[in-house]
Design an enzyme around this catalytic site. Structure first.
Site, mmCIF file in Angstrom:
data_model
loop_
_atom_site.group_PDB
_atom_site.id
_atom_site.type_symbol
_atom_site.label_atom_id
_atom_site.label_comp_id
_atom_site.label_asym_id
_atom_site.label_seq_id
_atom_site.Cartn_x
_atom_site.Cartn_y
_atom_site.Cartn_z
ATOM 1 N N ASP A 39 25.409 43.821 50.193
ATOM 2 C CA ASP A 39 26.271 43.544 49.039
ATOM 3 C C ASP A 39 26.802 44.877 48.516
ATOM 4 O OD1 ASP A 39 27.298 42.672 46.502
ATOM 5 O OD2 ASP A 39 25.894 40.994 46.543
ATOM 6 N N ARG B 88 28.920 44.845 45.672
ATOM 7 C CA ARG B 88 29.565 44.558 44.383
ATOM 8 C C ARG B 88 28.983 45.411 43.265
ATOM 9 N NH1 ARG B 88 28.916 38.186 44.284
ATOM 10 N NH2 ARG B 88 27.052 38.798 45.420
#
Ligand code: ZN
Length: 435
Positions: free
Chosen positions: A343, A345
């Site tokens: 990830d 983000r």
């Protein structure tokens, strides 16, 4: 002030578009370099000063920010100038563009550490920095506020089933939802961003310089400039009900923070729960507003966990083709094989927009993400209740994603699956996907 007419509409040679001498970078002590003071988090917009990133001739020496305006769209602006469709010295005509609704100012706007990834005064530059614009400085808005009606098939369905009513105010008789929308482009205060991630400003600057192909040498040569406008997507806020209710502790707030998933959000792909989460949130936000509270959906342009759609599709292929098929057990592993991380983000900057909106408490937070939850709580906002999507709204093939996330520690009110359970949660076979 120069206008479009200064540049021939057809293909102008670049010597006529730009001065012959190319300014590759600037240095703090260089002749003609005299940036407009920018005091991040100052108590008033006047003390803070405008963010000026333009390299137009009148502004180059006065620039107090690195990067380019418009987020990722700066590249299209460059193309427009290169092909002669846009004058290099074009200045926007801001008449009639002012916000439709008043938002703020809120306490976070003047706290140098609460907001580090957007310009809290970015929607009000004509109001606060009009005198700079009049003096020829190219100041641009990075936030815009408008109003709209939205209509979605899922909301029509909710109305048809009787689970959402047309009240004529929040939901019109035709089933349209009235919203206030805010678009925001990224404006990073580099010391604040570095601090948020627990790294040094020098490391952040070097990484940004290297991984943008050396695109912004001033990240290295201008340590005096602390603000950077990165070439990435921004965010959009949809507000259901009165925006003035958001900071009001007597009003309830339902919220979703959603990260872009084009395949699901727009095209209805059933491999994940993104669109069902988004539409469920919109429905819940509308209901909260109908009950006298307010609903907020924040939509971040962080496609495919900020890994992008190419990586995402490569991972889909690997998931479906791996031995044993697409199982929840290998869900995150496959992403790591391709992207190196599961990830990107990194939710640490996400709460900035909530502080811009004046959020102090979220009564109903519609998300199963612990990363989002922790980032919000650590930023000083209370989350009263966490809501995950009802089981009957989950698409069939999304079970792999959901079960893998729950096992990885995402929020659930149900049972956490074991390693054996995960091997048994399977997605559709590859041949069932082929068409
Ligand atoms: Zn998705």
């Amino acid at each position: 002030m120069a206008s479009d007419a200064d540049v021939p509409a057809d293909s102008a040679p670049h010597q006529e578009l730009y001065p012959a001498r190319v300014v590759l970078t600037t240095y703090p002590s260089q002749h003609g370099i005299d940036p407009i003071p920018l005091r991040w988090g100052a108590k008033t917009p006047a003390e803070r000063g405008p963010v000026v990133v333009s390299r137009q001739q009148d502004s180059l020496g006065k620039r107090n920010a690195i990067g380019a305006g418009g987020g990722s769209y700066c590249i299209y602006r460059a193309l427009a100038v290169a092909i002669g469709a846009l004058g290099p010295n074009h200045r926007p005509d801001f008449r009639l563009t002012e916000p439709t609704n008043v938002i703020g100012p809120h306490p976070g706007w003047t706290d140098p550490e609460k907001i580090v990834s957007l310009d809290p005064w970015g929607h009000a530059i004509v109001e606060h920095y009009g005198d700079y614009i009049d003096r020829g400085i190219d100041v641009r808005p990075t936030i815009a506020i408008t109003k709209a009606h939205i209509k979605l098939a899922e909301i029509d369905e909710a109305i048809r089933k009787g689970i959402l009513a047309c009240d004529g105010d929040i939901v019109t008789a035709d089933g349209e939802l009235k919203v206030v929308k805010v678009a925001s482009e990224p404006v990073w205060h580099l010391p604040g961003v570095a601090k948020r991630f627990g790294i040094t400003e020098a490391t952040l600057r070097r990484a940004l310089f290297e991984d943008t192909g050396g695109m912004y040498p001033e990240l290295i040569t201008r340590p005096d400039l602390k603000v950077f406008l990165p070439p990435i997507g921004g965010l959009t806020v949809y507000i259901f009900g009165d925006p003035a209710h958001i900071p009001d502790p007597t009003k309830r707030l339902t919220m979703r923070v959603h990260d872009e998933c084009n395949g699901s959000d727009v095209f209805g792909s059933d491999i994940c729960t993104c669109k069902p989460y988004l539409t469920y949130s919109i429905e819940e936000c509308a209901r909260e507003a109908q009950n006298g509270g307010v609903g907020v959906v924040v939509y971040f342009r962080k496609e495919g966990r900020a890994l992008g759609e190419v990586t995402k599709y490569l991972v889909y292929n690997a998931r479906k083709r791996q031995e044993g098929g697409d199982t929840a057990a290998n869900y995150f592993k496959r992403t790591e094989f391709v992207a190196g991380v599961k990830d990107m983000r990194f939710q640490a900057l996400m709460p900035d927009i909530l502080h811009w909106l004046g959020v102090t408490r979220i009564d109903r937070f519609i998300s199963m993400s612990n990363m989002k939850y922790q980032a919000i709580v650590e930023s000083g906002i209370e989350v009263v209740e966490r809501i995950s999507i009802p089981e009957d709204r989950m698409p069939a093939d999304s079970k792999v994603e959901i079960e893998a996330k729950i096992a990885d520690g995402y929020f659930t009110t149900g049972a956490v699956p074991t390693a054996d359970d995960l091997l048994n949660v399977k997605g559709r076979n590859w041949d069932e996907v082929a068409h």
